[in-house]
Design a protein around this motif. Structure first.
Motif, PDB file in Angstrom:
ATOM      1  N   ARG A 284       0.856  -1.292   0.046  1.00 42.83           N
ATOM      2  CA  ARG A 284       0.342   0.078   0.167  1.00 42.83           C
ATOM      3  C   ARG A 284       0.887   1.136  -0.033  1.00 42.83           C
ATOM      4  O   ARG A 284       0.472   2.263  -0.615  1.00 42.83           O
ATOM      5  N   ARG A 285       1.873   1.327   0.718  1.00 44.38           N
ATOM      6  CA  ARG A 285       3.042   2.505   0.739  1.00 44.38           C
ATOM      7  C   ARG A 285       3.442   2.667  -0.506  1.00 44.38           C
ATOM      8  O   ARG A 285       3.883   3.747  -0.886  1.00 44.38           O
ATOM      9  N   ARG A 286       3.771   1.510  -1.215  1.00 46.15           N
ATOM     10  CA  ARG A 286       4.477   1.794  -2.488  1.00 46.15           C
ATOM     11  C   ARG A 286       3.637   2.396  -3.815  1.00 46.15           C
ATOM     12  O   ARG A 286       4.174   2.737  -4.563  1.00 46.15           O
ATOM     13  N   PHE A 287       2.394   2.153  -3.533  1.00 45.61           N
ATOM     14  CA  PHE A 287       1.456   2.680  -4.401  1.00 45.61           C
ATOM     15  C   PHE A 287       0.969   4.469  -3.770  1.00 45.61           C
ATOM     16  O   PHE A 287       0.371   4.442  -2.697  1.00 45.61           O
ATOM     17  N   GLU A 288       2.014   5.181  -4.221  1.00 47.59           N
ATOM     18  CA  GLU A 288       1.901   6.639  -3.774  1.00 47.59           C
ATOM     19  C   GLU A 288       0.680   7.247  -3.831  1.00 47.59           C
ATOM     20  O   GLU A 288       0.403   8.159  -3.135  1.00 47.59           O
ATOM     21  N   LYS A 289      -0.053   6.903  -4.999  1.00 50.06           N
ATOM     22  CA  LYS A 289      -1.239   7.801  -5.056  1.00 50.06           C
ATOM     23  C   LYS A 289      -2.523   6.583  -4.879  1.00 50.06           C
ATOM     24  O   LYS A 289      -2.344   5.643  -5.721  1.00 50.06           O
ATOM     25  N   ARG A 290      -3.321   6.743  -4.113  1.00 49.21           N
ATOM     26  CA  ARG A 290      -4.548   5.682  -3.782  1.00 49.21           C
ATOM     27  C   ARG A 290      -5.755   6.508  -4.275  1.00 49.21           C
ATOM     28  O   ARG A 290      -6.266   7.335  -3.352  1.00 49.21           O
ATOM     29  N   ILE A 291      -6.121   6.439  -5.323  1.00 51.55           N
ATOM     30  CA  ILE A 291      -7.340   7.070  -5.720  1.00 51.55           C
ATOM     31  C   ILE A 291      -8.722   6.358  -5.714  1.00 51.55           C
ATOM     32  O   ILE A 291      -8.880   5.103  -6.158  1.00 51.55           O
ATOM     33  N   PHE A 435      -6.829   6.371   3.778  1.00 51.36           N
ATOM     34  CA  PHE A 435      -5.312   6.189   2.966  1.00 51.36           C
ATOM     35  C   PHE A 435      -5.633   6.900   1.575  1.00 51.36           C
ATOM     36  O   PHE A 435      -4.572   7.014   0.836  1.00 51.36           O
ATOM     37  N   GLY A 436      -6.745   7.203   1.049  1.00 51.84           N
ATOM     38  CA  GLY A 436      -6.997   7.250  -0.185  1.00 51.84           C
ATOM     39  C   GLY A 436      -7.549   8.918  -0.511  1.00 51.84           C
ATOM     40  O   GLY A 436      -7.231   9.679   0.369  1.00 51.84           O
ATOM     41  N   GLN A 437      -7.754   9.069  -1.705  1.00 50.64           N
ATOM     42  CA  GLN A 437      -8.010  10.536  -2.271  1.00 50.64           C
ATOM     43  C   GLN A 437      -9.060  10.178  -3.270  1.00 50.64           C
ATOM     44  O   GLN A 437      -9.182   9.177  -3.824  1.00 50.64           O
ATOM     45  N   ASP A 438     -10.055  11.111  -3.409  1.00 49.56           N
ATOM     46  CA  ASP A 438     -11.414  11.018  -4.451  1.00 49.56           C
ATOM     47  C   ASP A 438     -10.880  11.026  -5.916  1.00 49.56           C
ATOM     48  O   ASP A 438     -10.019  11.956  -5.997  1.00 49.56           O
ATOM     49  N   GLY A 439     -11.594  10.113  -6.653  1.00 51.10           N
ATOM     50  CA  GLY A 439     -11.215  10.451  -8.150  1.00 51.10           C
ATOM     51  C   GLY A 439     -12.292  11.019  -8.841  1.00 51.10           C
ATOM     52  O   GLY A 439     -12.240  10.989  -9.976  1.00 51.10           O
TER      53      GLY A 439
END
Length: 439
Positions: A284-291, A435-439
């Motif tokens: 999860r940490r290696r996926f810098e952007k979590r959309i 952990f995410g951000q909205d797409g």
């Protein structure tokens, strides 16, 4: 049948060539390699093959021709005869050369040829405009993929493009569809679409070698995009009771994505999952952007209805489509596609069940530019000019397609229910908050 025979003959020839090569009968090996490549090229040129199969055969031909060139050079230099045991230095050099070509290279090439099927050669033809909504996700992907290729001078020094993007959200919201858009729009990039079946092997140690070779292949063809659909199947959280092979695959992924001594410049790892909470924390940490790719909002649903209807003739107005968009709250993009597909079948059902047809004026099914007066369309028994007949009695070029109405759409909507689970939605929203951000 002929195609299979030609390829089989080619495989037999190169197998014999490899044996002669190992036995140091270089002249015979050279003849067999060249003969085998001719058969392969004949199969590509004259016999039906899928595009992926052609690419695979071309790669094999390059490999065999490369080896044939090396043998030819060796023969010219007078090294064609087997070296005596007493000549230690030459023996050592020959042994090293043979081990490089016959032991290490073939294994690596075998693994890489397995992975070459994951390279998307033909573009899916999905443009950004075909993806309704999801503006933040599209912008992040343009930042990571398109801009670094078009303006490399923008991404120098400390400003580097994203190396890992995770798309997560409920099923059917367009995560894989976005990946298709990336594959189409990133013209100069090599797009690898991999799943667990490409990387998991029954042989001990081969799975992690496949992961390693995937990233090596991506480095050779960079700029590259590695798309892993359903990434949770490969990178779930590590635990004490999991198998050793599963742990090794995860460890190799972690090392390749961001490990010491591995250059990941020019490589974007794009992951998609419906259950992000099962991913390992390190992955999860290696996926810098979590959309977060949410269920479509009302304006996006309106666009989806239009995209799915395409150029099908309908009686629907803009207001009708707005009503439908309002009524489909909670539906995913895939659910809306099913609603429209079901509605598109309603005219077919009308034709099947009709007991009366009437004559109408319209474009001929054979030539749309020609307007004719004797077309037949299903109608009610009470309609003026209704003729009692069934679809069996209608000639194939005389049927006038009934237009799709609002009633057809509402009928389909009544039988097609949303597929997204409320409990999963709560978990996804919680993950997005954490952990995410909205797409």
């Amino acid at each position: 049948m002929a195609s299979g025979n030609t390829i089989q003959k080619a495989i037999e020839l190169v197998t014999k060539a490899t044996e002669e090569d190992r036995n140091k009968n270089y002249e015979e090996a050279l003849r067999l390699y060249e003969h085998g490549v001719e058969y392969f090229l004949h199969a590509i040129k004259y016999e039906a093959q899928g595009e992926k199969a052609k690419e695979s055969i071309r790669a094999k031909c390059c490999q065999y021709l490369e080896r044939a060139e090396k043998i030819k050079e060796s023969i010219k230099k007078g090294k064609k005869k087997p070296v005596k045991d007493g000549d230690n230095q030459n023996h050592k050099d020959d042994k090293k050369s043979d081990s490089d070509s016959d032991d290490e290279d073939p294994e690596k090439k075998k693994l890489q040829s397995k992975l070459e099927g994951a390279i998307i050669v033909e573009k899916p033809h999905v443009k950004w405009s075909d993806v309704a909504g999801l503006d933040a996700a599209k912008e992040a992907l343009k930042e990571a993929v398109i801009l670094p290729i078009k303006f490399p001078h923008l991404f120098t020094g400390k400003r580097v493009p994203w190396k890992g993007i995770l798309l997560f959200g409920p099923p059917g919201t367009g995560k894989s569809y976005l990946a298709k858009a990336v594959a189409t729009e990133a013209n100069n990039s090599t797009f690898f679409s991999v799943s667990s079946s490409d990387l998991v092997s029954k042989w001990l140690g081969e799975s992690e070698k496949l992961v390693k070779n995937l990233f090596e292949l991506a480095r050779q063809h960079k700029p590259s995009i590695i798309f892993i659909d359903e990434v949770d199947s490969l990178c779930s959280a590590r635990s004490d009771n999991e198998s050793e092979s599963a742990r090794r695959i995860k460890t190799e992924f972690l090392v390749q994505m961001q490990g010491v001594g591995h250059d990941s410049d020019g490589i974007l790892v794009l992951g998609a999952t419906n259950i992000p909470w099962v991913l390992d924390a390190a992955i999860r940490r290696r996926f810098e952007k979590r959309i977060y790719i949410p269920l479509p909002e009302e304006p996006a649903r309106l666009v989806m209805f239009k995209l799915n209807l395409g150029n099908t003739p309908t009686l629907l107005t803009e207001d009708d489509l707005k009503v439908l968009a309002k009524k489909t709250d909670g539906y995913s993009a895939a659910d809306l596609s099913i609603v429209v597909r079901d509605a598109l079948m309603q005219p077919v059902r009308k034709v099947q069940t009709a007991t009366h047809f009437k004559k109408v004026r319209g474009p001929s099914p054979k030539d749309p530019n020609l307007i004719v007066d004797d077309l037949l369309t299903p109608c009610s028994p009470g309609d003026a000019g209704a003729i009692e007949m069934t679809w069996v009695d209608v000639e194939s070029d005389k049927l006038y397609e009934p237009l799709i109405t609002m009633a057809d759409m509402l009928r389909s909507l009544a039988v097609s229910k949303p597929t997204v689970n409320e409990d999963d939605m709560k978990k996804l929203e919680k993950f997005s908050e954490d952990f995410g951000q909205d797409g």
